[in-house]
Design an enzyme around this catalytic site. Structure first.
Site, PDB file in Angstrom:
ATOM      1  N   LYS A   1       4.304   2.131  -2.275  1.00  0.00           N
ATOM      2  CA  LYS A   1       4.726   3.320  -3.033  1.00  0.00           C
ATOM      3  C   LYS A   1       6.179   3.622  -2.643  1.00  0.00           C
ATOM      4  CE  LYS A   1       0.110   5.266  -1.890  1.00  0.00           C
ATOM      5  NZ  LYS A   1      -0.884   4.573  -2.639  1.00  0.00           N
TER       6      LYS A   1
ATOM      7  N   SER B   1       0.818  -1.207   0.000  1.00  0.00           N
ATOM      8  CA  SER B   1       0.000   0.000   0.000  1.00  0.00           C
ATOM      9  C   SER B   1       0.859   1.267   0.000  1.00  0.00           C
ATOM     10  CB  SER B   1      -0.949  -0.058   1.188  1.00  0.00           C
ATOM     11  OG  SER B   1      -2.123   0.631   0.881  1.00  0.00           O
TER      12      SER B   1
ATOM     13  N   TRP C   1     -10.090   0.431  -5.001  1.00  0.00           N
ATOM     14  CA  TRP C   1      -9.528   1.751  -4.689  1.00  0.00           C
ATOM     15  C   TRP C   1      -8.118   1.891  -5.279  1.00  0.00           C
ATOM     16  CZ3 TRP C   1     -10.940   6.359  -3.713  1.00  0.00           C
ATOM     17  CH2 TRP C   1     -10.209   7.245  -2.913  1.00  0.00           C
TER      18      TRP C   1
ATOM     19  N   HIS D   1      -7.625  -5.732   0.104  1.00  0.00           N
ATOM     20  CA  HIS D   1      -6.383  -4.965   0.269  1.00  0.00           C
ATOM     21  C   HIS D   1      -5.650  -5.494   1.500  1.00  0.00           C
ATOM     22  CE1 HIS D   1      -4.025  -1.294  -0.160  1.00  0.00           C
ATOM     23  NE2 HIS D   1      -4.145  -1.082   1.142  1.00  0.00           N
TER      24      HIS D   1
HETATM   25  C1  GCU Z   1      -5.351   4.908   1.710  1.00  0.00           C
HETATM   26  C2  GCU Z   1      -4.755   5.638   0.530  1.00  0.00           C
HETATM   27  C3  GCU Z   1      -3.994   4.705  -0.385  1.00  0.00           C
HETATM   28  C4  GCU Z   1      -2.994   3.885   0.396  1.00  0.00           C
HETATM   29  C5  GCU Z   1      -3.685   3.176   1.534  1.00  0.00           C
HETATM   30  C6  GCU Z   1      -2.759   2.415   2.494  1.00  0.00           C
HETATM   31  O1  GCU Z   1      -6.403   4.124   1.289  1.00  0.00           O
HETATM   32  O2  GCU Z   1      -5.800   6.310  -0.113  1.00  0.00           O
HETATM   33  O3  GCU Z   1      -3.314   5.445  -1.385  1.00  0.00           O
HETATM   34  O4  GCU Z   1      -2.314   2.981  -0.436  1.00  0.00           O
HETATM   35  O5  GCU Z   1      -4.363   4.119   2.332  1.00  0.00           O
HETATM   36  O6  GCU Z   1      -1.611   2.756   2.617  1.00  0.00           O
HETATM   37  O7  GCU Z   1      -3.256   1.509   3.164  1.00  0.00           O
END
Ligand code: GCU
Length: 423
Positions: free
Chosen positions: A262, A258, A349, A399
């Site tokens: 990144k 998540s 998402w 997720h």
């Molecule tokens: C939020 C955010 C995402 C990210 C996620 C996470 O949903 O919008 O961009 O990847 O958190 O880190 O769990």
């Protein structure tokens, strides 16, 4: 192995965003092989010497921001060690890394599990954890993380001090025994040790610690954000691993989930010592193509998490089609190293198809190195891993990081790290 961990926040899909494939508008991606002067990259040498540095600079300027160089003389301090951890299967070590190079300065604690009985330095998986080293396993010997965290809330209004009750909370995401049994070490650091994850968290984190104006710093529009800071911390963890004789630092796979996916992708782009880069459900600002209007948008991410990217990135809130880069180029920055992108079916998402497409559109760069890409023309069905040097799977479910994901990463790492040893 339990996978009942409650995901931090990204499980619920926000209303008002597009989740309908037929409503994805057309878009044109920047060509990874087209140089700024209009010439085309025709071989790996031109990619390495000319185009790759250009793309890296674009990501620094417009998205993640510019990170500082490695500090001179990092300071390490050995913490607790247990040579009979996990019922004797592993050695657990904690190493304090002073990120500003000063003893007593800004500290990140690396938690390292090594499989016992290894006859030579072992390859490793390195990943950042969300809520403290002590959450990755129930092992009572792990020191409770000291940095205050957001306790998994997306937009925290207050921070909490990690408590004993959170020990092992994320165990489902870190199947230690499964990884160690395959002969890999596991190394992890907590995100809050680098930067607590909220808008003004940087004042208590590494970015302030490294800035001459500390918590009063006025950031330039291309200065680093939290994602780059987390990535930078991961490079410092690798600096330590290079000094540890038990680990083969040339075979370190960097993995992130998540927002930390990144950070892993960006760290892997900035630091080519990472031998494999793995993005688990990294979504917007990670592996998902920003230009696809599906799920999270640039505007939403910059609004909810104003601290993640550099200020320049906000210019593209309404204008993503003018962003000079997109996620396929981020994946391509890993080339020619093996890179893996993983999506989850219910994680709309994060735009699973957009994650696949960035891996797909990175292929022309891998081809310059004569490396096979995904080997498929279209998005594969669920639970059908594809690819060779670029790997991809879409798993059923939400997720999260599951044993299914880990099993794929272990196979992928075996394939690339142990290739030469099979003969
Ligand atoms: C939020 C955010 C995402 C990210 C996620 C996470 O949903 O919008 O961009 O990847 O958190 O880190 O769990």
């Amino acid at each position: 192995m339990s996978t009942t961990f409650t995901p931090d926040d990204a499980d619920a899909q926000s209303a008002g965003y597009n989740y309908d494939e037929s409503k994805v508008a057309s878009y044109t991606l920047p060509d990874p092989l087209l140089c700024a002067d209009g010439t085309k990259v025709t071989d790996a040498k031109i990619w390495r010497e000319k185009r790759r540095p250009e793309i890296l600079e674009l990501f620094r300027t417009h998205m993640y921001g510019r990170s500082p160089a490695k500090p001179a003389g990092l300071v390490y301090e050995a913490g607790a060690t247990d040579t009979k951890a996990l019922g004797g299967k592993a050695t657990r070590r904690e190493i304090h890394i002073f990120l500003d190079g000063k003893k007593g300065g800004h500290r990140m604690t690396l938690l390292l599990y090594l499989p016992n009985g290894a006859k030579q330095p072992v390859p490793a998986f390195l990943g950042m954890n969300f809520e403290g080293n002590h959450t990755i396993d129930a092992d009572p010997g792990i020191t409770i993380s000291e940095q205050w965290t957001s306790d998994g809330k997306e937009r925290p209004d207050k921070l909490v001090k990690p408590a004993e009750t959170t020990r092992g909370k994320s165990i489902g995401r870190w199947p230690l025994e499964m990884i160690l049994a395959r002969g890999y070490a596991v190394a992890t650091v907590a995100r809050a040790d680098v930067e607590p994850d909220y808008a003004t968290g940087w004042k208590h984190g590494l970015r302030a610690a490294l800035s001459k104006d500390g918590a009063n710093t006025q950031w330039n529009t291309d200065d680093w954000g939290a994602v780059a800071a987390w990535g930078w911390g991961l490079s410092r963890a690798l600096d330590y691993l290079e000094t540890d004789k038990a680990v083969d630092s040339k075979r370190v796979a960097l993995l992130g989930h998540s927002r930390l996916g990144k950070a892993a992708l960006w760290a892997g782009a900035e630091d080519e010592r990472f031998a494999i880069v793995i993005s688990n459900n990294s979504g917007e600002g990670g592996a998902a193509l920003a230009r696809r209007n599906f799920g999270e948008t640039v505007e939403r991410i910059n609004t909810s998490f104003p601290h993640w990217f550099c200020t320049n990135f906000k210019k593209y809130n309404q204008d993503v089609h003018h962003l000079p880069v997109d996620a396929h180029q981020l994946i391509a920055l890993a080339a020619p190293r093996p890179v893996y992108v993983a999506s989850a079916e219910e994680d709309k998402w994060a735009d699973p198809k957009g994650e696949f497409l960035s891996a797909k559109f990175a292929e022309p760069v891998y081809r310059l190195f004569n490396k096979a890409g995904l080997g498929v023309a279209s998005w594969p069905p669920v639970n059908t891993p594809v690819g060779d040097v670029i790997g991809y799977h879409l798993r059923t479910g939400k997720h999260d990081v599951t044993d299914y994901d880990w099993a794929r990463y272990l196979d992928f790492a075996d394939r690339h790290f142990r290739k030469e040893k099979k003969n």
